[in-house]
Write a protein that holds these residues in place. Structure first.
Motif, mmCIF file in Angstrom:
data_model
loop_
_atom_site.group_PDB
_atom_site.id
_atom_site.type_symbol
_atom_site.label_atom_id
_atom_site.label_comp_id
_atom_site.label_asym_id
_atom_site.label_seq_id
_atom_site.Cartn_x
_atom_site.Cartn_y
_atom_site.Cartn_z
ATOM 1 N N ILE A 221 0.858 -1.189 0.000
ATOM 2 C CA ILE A 221 0.000 0.000 0.000
ATOM 3 C C ILE A 221 0.891 1.235 0.000
ATOM 4 C CG2 ILE A 221 -1.752 1.330 1.239
ATOM 5 C CD1 ILE A 221 -2.753 -1.298 2.458
ATOM 6 N N ASN A 222 0.641 2.114 -0.963
ATOM 7 C CA ASN A 222 1.375 3.378 -1.050
ATOM 8 C C ASN A 222 0.391 4.531 -0.974
ATOM 9 O OD1 ASN A 222 4.174 2.519 -1.573
ATOM 10 N ND2 ASN A 222 3.212 1.540 -3.333
ATOM 11 N N ILE A 223 0.804 5.600 -0.297
ATOM 12 C CA ILE A 223 -0.046 6.770 -0.122
ATOM 13 C C ILE A 223 0.786 8.010 -0.409
ATOM 14 C CG2 ILE A 223 -1.475 8.077 1.501
ATOM 15 C CD1 ILE A 223 -1.627 5.368 3.118
ATOM 16 N N MET A 224 0.249 8.877 -1.276
ATOM 17 C CA MET A 224 0.942 10.146 -1.508
ATOM 18 C C MET A 224 -0.069 11.253 -1.729
ATOM 19 S SD MET A 224 2.583 9.986 -5.347
ATOM 20 C CE MET A 224 3.547 8.549 -4.989
ATOM 21 N N SER A 225 0.340 12.436 -1.392
ATOM 22 C CA SER A 225 -0.479 13.620 -1.602
ATOM 23 C C SER A 225 -0.843 13.731 -3.078
ATOM 24 C CB SER A 225 0.297 14.854 -1.153
ATOM 25 O OG SER A 225 -0.253 16.016 -1.718
ATOM 26 N N GLU A 226 -2.057 14.164 -3.353
ATOM 27 C CA GLU A 226 -2.487 14.340 -4.740
ATOM 28 C C GLU A 226 -1.579 15.326 -5.469
ATOM 29 O OE1 GLU A 226 -6.459 15.651 -7.247
ATOM 30 O OE2 GLU A 226 -6.185 16.389 -5.208
ATOM 31 N N LYS A 227 -1.133 16.358 -4.784
ATOM 32 C CA LYS A 227 -0.252 17.349 -5.422
ATOM 33 C C LYS A 227 1.066 16.708 -5.845
ATOM 34 C CE LYS A 227 -2.185 21.296 -3.038
ATOM 35 N NZ LYS A 227 -1.990 22.383 -2.087
ATOM 36 N N VAL A 228 1.641 15.876 -4.981
ATOM 37 C CA VAL A 228 2.880 15.184 -5.330
ATOM 38 C C VAL A 228 2.645 14.229 -6.476
ATOM 39 C CG1 VAL A 228 4.640 13.569 -4.481
ATOM 40 C CG2 VAL A 228 3.844 15.431 -3.008
#
Length: 89
Positions: free
Chosen positions: A75-82
């Motif tokens: 599972i990976n999570i990143m800010s939409e902006k990034v």
């Protein structure tokens, strides 16, 4: 703030339920979701909103890493902006 969550791993019962239940517990809304099975591998991408969330994105990353280990997925999570900046052509 919005974030992108990706989940990849061997297909098994309960992946969507486990991830979405955890998000709901922390008031993180699923804005959009897509999932598919590719050659027996489960692949899911979610756009989530932290507008009413009771945890931060960093806290979510930590807890989702533990949940991923339990389920045998990544599972990976990143800010939409990034995410948007990384995928601009």
């Amino acid at each position: 703030m919005n974030a992108i969550i990706t989940v990849v791993g061997s297909d098994k019962v309960g992946i969507i339920a486990s991830v979405s239940n955890y998000l709901a517990e922390h008031k993180i809304n699923i804005e959009d979701i897509t999932q598919t099975i590719l050659s027996g591998n489960f692949v899911m991408m979610m756009m989530v909103s932290f507008t009413n969330a009771d945890i931060t994105i960093d806290e979510l990353r930590t807890s989702m890493t533990k949940k991923a280990d339990e389920m045998g997925v990544e599972i990976n999570i990143m800010s939409e902006k990034v995410f948007s900046a990384m995928h601009r052509v």
